[in-house]
Design a protein around this motif. Structure first.
Motif, PDB file in Angstrom:
ATOM      1  N   ILE A   1       3.539  22.187  -9.542  1.00 24.04           N
ATOM      2  CA  ILE A   1       2.948  21.064  -8.816  1.00 24.04           C
ATOM      3  C   ILE A   1       3.982  20.481  -7.860  1.00 24.04           C
ATOM      4  O   ILE A   1       5.145  20.252  -8.238  1.00 24.04           O
ATOM      5  N   LEU A   2       3.568  20.250  -6.624  1.00 31.04           N
ATOM      6  CA  LEU A   2       4.431  19.646  -5.610  1.00 31.04           C
ATOM      7  C   LEU A   2       3.848  18.298  -5.219  1.00 31.04           C
ATOM      8  O   LEU A   2       2.645  18.171  -4.978  1.00 31.04           O
ATOM      9  N   ILE A   3       4.741  17.298  -5.144  1.00 30.46           N
ATOM     10  CA  ILE A   3       4.324  15.939  -4.776  1.00 30.46           C
ATOM     11  C   ILE A   3       5.066  15.517  -3.519  1.00 30.46           C
ATOM     12  O   ILE A   3       6.268  15.769  -3.387  1.00 30.46           O
ATOM     13  N   ASN A   4       4.362  14.855  -2.639  1.00 34.83           N
ATOM     14  CA  ASN A   4       5.000  14.159  -1.531  1.00 34.83           C
ATOM     15  C   ASN A   4       4.415  12.754  -1.519  1.00 34.83           C
ATOM     16  O   ASN A   4       3.207  12.582  -1.649  1.00 34.83           O
ATOM     17  N   HIS A   5       5.287  11.759  -1.385  1.00 35.18           N
ATOM     18  CA  HIS A   5       4.798  10.384  -1.333  1.00 35.18           C
ATOM     19  C   HIS A   5       5.649   9.588  -0.364  1.00 35.18           C
ATOM     20  O   HIS A   5       6.648  10.090   0.167  1.00 35.18           O
ATOM     21  N   GLY A   6       5.273   8.351  -0.123  1.00 37.38           N
ATOM     22  CA  GLY A   6       5.936   7.562   0.902  1.00 37.38           C
ATOM     23  C   GLY A   6       7.195   6.865   0.452  1.00 37.38           C
ATOM     24  O   GLY A   6       7.870   6.243   1.262  1.00 37.38           O
ATOM     25  N   GLY A   7       7.536   6.963  -0.829  1.00 35.72           N
ATOM     26  CA  GLY A   7       8.745   6.313  -1.327  1.00 35.72           C
ATOM     27  C   GLY A   7       9.980   7.132  -1.035  1.00 35.72           C
ATOM     28  O   GLY A   7       9.919   8.357  -0.903  1.00 35.72           O
TER      29      GLY A   7
ATOM     30  N   GLN B   1       0.852  -1.184   0.000  1.00 38.19           N
ATOM     31  CA  GLN B   1       0.000   0.000   0.000  1.00 38.19           C
ATOM     32  C   GLN B   1       0.889   1.235   0.000  1.00 38.19           C
ATOM     33  O   GLN B   1       2.043   1.182   0.417  1.00 38.19           O
ATOM     34  N   ALA B   2       0.342   2.332  -0.485  1.00 44.69           N
ATOM     35  CA  ALA B   2       1.122   3.571  -0.553  1.00 44.69           C
ATOM     36  C   ALA B   2       0.183   4.762  -0.558  1.00 44.69           C
ATOM     37  O   ALA B   2      -0.977   4.678  -0.981  1.00 44.69           O
ATOM     38  N   GLY B   3       0.712   5.888  -0.090  1.00 45.37           N
ATOM     39  CA  GLY B   3      -0.028   7.146  -0.106  1.00 45.37           C
ATOM     40  C   GLY B   3       0.766   8.236  -0.787  1.00 45.37           C
ATOM     41  O   GLY B   3       1.994   8.141  -0.927  1.00 45.37           O
ATOM     42  N   ALA B   4       0.072   9.274  -1.214  1.00 49.25           N
ATOM     43  CA  ALA B   4       0.727  10.410  -1.866  1.00 49.25           C
ATOM     44  C   ALA B   4      -0.090  11.662  -1.608  1.00 49.25           C
ATOM     45  O   ALA B   4      -1.288  11.604  -1.298  1.00 49.25           O
ATOM     46  N   LEU B   5       0.558  12.804  -1.759  1.00 50.41           N
ATOM     47  CA  LEU B   5      -0.067  14.104  -1.573  1.00 50.41           C
ATOM     48  C   LEU B   5       0.364  14.991  -2.735  1.00 50.41           C
ATOM     49  O   LEU B   5       1.567  15.141  -2.980  1.00 50.41           O
TER      50      LEU B   5
END
Length: 801
Positions: A482-488, A469-473
């Motif tokens: 565009i700004l991305i934050n994710h769990g990787g 499972q994974a999440g992102a913002l």
């Protein structure tokens, strides 16, 4: 020589990405930190500005592999100049066991030590040098206890960190008993040091609310957060963990970064000052786990054509003193003990051997490579036994329709290996080279050449289901950026740039409009480790989910604003197109903001279809399989055992590539690292359990000069993933590592030529020149015995891996 093969990815909506938007999925976008790496501007833990009053950490290390601590005098440590604090396990306010899955890993030793190098106490001092020197001054009295250092010793003593597990399909005992042909063999597969360029390191700063902010070089920020909170006896929300990048990880920073953070956090809590804990290379190699070395055996039945009918395979991993991730690692070795071949009726047994050595841990492939080695050894042995070309034998035994169910019950649904191998066989000119090499070997008594083509079938998913499972913002700002934050986490493998390309493709905007921020536990919670080759699969899909939520709002807004249906709204070439109306992306985003449309969303993804029942040893542990093959040629000096890998041809299946340049780099690097594991990288322990190969002078990783001078790498064309992964891509992190098996098999082929390919030479790994020379000696001895045997005696070799 490198060959890049472009893929032809689809956009989110199913059409090709617009030509005008730059850096979309399928393009060869450069690594987002490439220029920072080249210029020395990329910040790692040791490059971060040091807070005022910061202290440095070190630990005292056990000098015994297994002993009871009778006394420990730390007075000289406490009085050493620069020392501010010295802590023992009695100073820990919360949990003292920081085992990542199962208990067994004390943050600091109590009354028993179980490996040389185990932390006994922690020191905080005003300099790195002072902390390390002070830690050496402890006076510790031990009572030695019985120790086991090898998997074989642990097997004999029935010493395990976790229970045995078994997978059973059909009636292997019956098949083995009645088979036309049956071979048995064994193989020792050596371990491997991660040797990341950036060693284990962290920087922990106290916060105003009794919590801590942790900068760590970790593949698993959430685990660091949880364990630090437990050790400090805090709620998890009081601990924030941040990872911008790692200077390499390879699995060595999945669990083994957490103890540093826990120790630094304890010292930070005690002193009220920031603490940096950076391990010196020798300490890192002694105190942190390696790839598991394995002792493996096989008993295999086959018919006159060499087609497998049944197998009984045993894999025993040396786990070290605690479970760490060994349960899942040995599981994956079991899952991959078939590699690409249908075993028939089979039993696969896995043992998790407890030894009094450092606790071994994740490493690229996570047990899969060790499992594959036993069946690749058997393939060579059967081929020599039946007088076949090993490639022909391998091709006959590949999974195919009608023989496509693994020993653990998963059906191989996408059969690409047969065609892939045929293509590589042709492009590498295997058949002509095989004839040429045989002629060369007949004419050269000293130099011998070897050739081997070996496949890889590697399952993609965490075998622990909950980790899939994974999440992102995703945030869109009013200027269209565009700004991305994710769990990787980013460890050089290019995950950040791939996820950025996914988001760029979702909105059809230029890649330079996208930025991926540091991985932080206060942005995306409860994340899984960046491991199991799943980083792009999981985090890319989570980011895409967030994008689709934002897009749905924007599409509805555009349809309402411009008086068209939602079906007439699309994104292309840095524009939003509504019917006949085209609006610049940034202008459209600004208007959406003014209309109070939310431009931010979280995303989430969980891998479908996967399940596994340990009670029955059956299930579908993998979402899909990644495939590849390598053809390697070596030349060997039979007088010294020294050799060179002279040519390698690789054809690898990455589905529809997210970034061909990044994928090619992963394949090249993975192959060389796999070759190093099987040839030069030797872990040497003395009889007391002390690691002797504890630095670059005594542990040889592959150098540039070890890479083959002819190195052809291609991506398989027109092979989209049949499963609904992100843009139909396939994982590329771990599978190429196992392509290095071709070099080991080619070395055996070169040695076997001494016996006219009738004998399968013994060659444990790593295949150092010493081991290769021993294999040469054994082969010559076999030839001598056959030549002196009675006339007419059969001359087929027995398999001795």
């Amino acid at each position: 020589m490198r060959k890049l093969i472009d893929t032809n990815p689809q956009s989110v909506a199913g059409a090709k990405p617009a030509a005008g938007a730059r850096g979309l999925v399928g393009s060869r976008a450069e690594h987002d930190s490439a220029w920072k790496h080249v210029r020395g501007q990329a910040r790692y833990i040791d490059d971060l500005p040091e807070p005022d009053g910061m202290l440095h950490a070190a630990v005292g290390q056990s000098a015994q592999a297994h002993a009871r601590i009778k006394s420990m005098d730390l007075s000289a440590v406490r009085t050493y100049p620069g020392v501010v604090a010295v802590l023992t396990v009695k100073d820990v306010p919360g949990h003292t066991d920081i085992g990542p899955v199962f208990p067994g890993d004390p943050v600091l030793a109590d009354d028993i030590v179980e490996h040389i190098g185990q932390p006994l106490f922690a020191v905080a001092a005003t300099s790195h040098r002072a902390a390390r020197q002070a830690a050496r001054l402890a006076k510790v009295e031990y009572e030695p206890l019985e120790k086991f250092l090898t998997a074989e010793q642990a097997l004999e003593a029935q010493s395990f960190v976790r229970p045995m597990h078994q997978q059973l399909s059909g009636e292997p005992d019956k098949v083995l008993k009645e088979a036309p042909h049956r071979l048995q063999g064994q193989l020792y597969v050596g371990g491997q040091e991660h040797f990341y360029l950036e060693g284990q390191a962290c920087l922990v700063e106290p916060t105003e609310d009794a919590g801590v902010h942790v900068h760590t070089s970790s593949q698993h920020p959430t685990e660091v957060q949880k364990l630090v909170a437990e050790v400090l006896d805090l709620p998890i929300h009081e601990v924030q963990v941040e990872v911008r990048r790692m200077g390499g990880g390879f699995g060595g920073k999945e669990t083994q970064a957490a103890p540093l953070a826990c120790i630094a956090a304890l010292l930070a809590r005690h002193t009220g000052r920031a603490i940096k804990y950076r391990m010196a290379r020798q300490d890192d190699m002694v105190q942190t786990g390696k790839r598991h070395d394995f002792f493996t055996t096989y008993d295999i039945a086959f018919d006159d054509d060499g087609i497998l009918q049944g197998a009984d395979i045993m894999v025993a991993g040396r786990c070290g003193f605690s479970p760490d991730l060994s349960d899942a690692i040995v599981d994956r070795a079991m899952f991959h003990s078939d590699n690409a071949y249908s075993l028939g009726d089979a039993r696969v047994t896995g043992h998790r051997c407890k030894t009094h050595t450092v606790s071994n841990t994740a490493y690229r492939g996570f047990g899969g490579p060790q499992g594959m080695m036993v069946i690749e050894c058997a393939m060579d042995d059967i081929a020599r036994h039946r007088g076949l070309d090993p490639l022909d034998l391998r091709k006959r035994n590949l999974y195919r329709p009608g023989r496509d169910t693994t020993h653990y019950g998963q059906v191989v649904e996408q059969h690409v290996l047969a065609d892939l191998i045929e293509q590589l066989e042709a492009s590498s000119d295997y058949r002509n080279r095989r004839v040429e090499i045989a002629e060369f070997n007949r004419d050269n008594p000293v130099l011998k050449r070897g050739l081997a083509l070996t496949p890889v079938k590697f399952g993609i998913s965490f075998t622990a289901q909950h980790l899939n499972q994974a999440g992102a913002l995703v945030h869109i700002y009013t200027d269209g950026s565009i700004l991305i934050n994710h769990g990787g986490t980013e460890m050089g493998q290019g995950l950040y740039i791939k996820v950025a390309q996914v988001v760029a493709s979702a909105f059809q905007v230029d890649l330079d409009k996208i930025k991926v921020s540091s991985t932080r536990t206060d942005k995306v919670p409860n994340t899984s480790p960046t491991a199991a080759s799943s980083g792009s699969d999981l985090n890319g899909m989570a980011a895409l989910d967030a994008c689709e939520k934002i897009k749905a709002r924007l599409v509805e807004f555009a349809a309402e604003t411009y008086g068209v249906s939602t079906d007439e709204v699309r994104f292309a070439d840095n524009q939003v197109i509504a019917g006949d109306k085209s609006v610049d992306w940034a202008e459209f985003v600004q208007s959406a903001y003014m209309a109070r449309i939310s431009l931010s969303s979280s995303g989430f993804y969980s891998t479908p279809k996967i399940h596994y029942d340990r009670a029955t040893g059956k299930g579908r542990p993998f979402y899909y399989y990644a495939n590849g093959a390598a053809c390697a040629e070596v030349v060997l000096d039979t007088l010294t055992g020294e050799y060179r890998c002279t040519r390698v041809d690789i054809l690898h299946d990455v589905g529809d590539s997210l970034n061909p340049a990044i994928d090619i780099g992963q394949i090249e690097g993975g192959f060389v690292q796999g070759m190093g594991w099987l040839t030069t990288e030797e872990l040497v322990f003395n009889d007391d359990g002390r690691l002797l190969s504890n630095g670059p002078a005594t542990y040889k990783i592959p150098a540039v000069s070890d890479a083959p001078p002819v190195f052809n790498v291609q991506l398989l064309k027109d092979s989209p993933n049949r499963e609904a992964t992100v843009f139909r891509s396939k994982a590329v992190g771990e599978p190429p590592f196992m392509l290095g098996m071709s070099v080991w098999s080619a070395l055996r082929d070169a040695v076997a030529s001494i016996a006219d390919y009738r004998y399968s030479p013994p060659l444990d790994t790593p295949a150092t020149p010493e081991r290769v020379l021993n294999a040469v000696t054994a082969t010559r001895q076999w030839v001598k015995e056959k030549d002196t045997a009675a006339a007419g005696a059969p001359a087929t070799g027995e398999p001795v891996c």
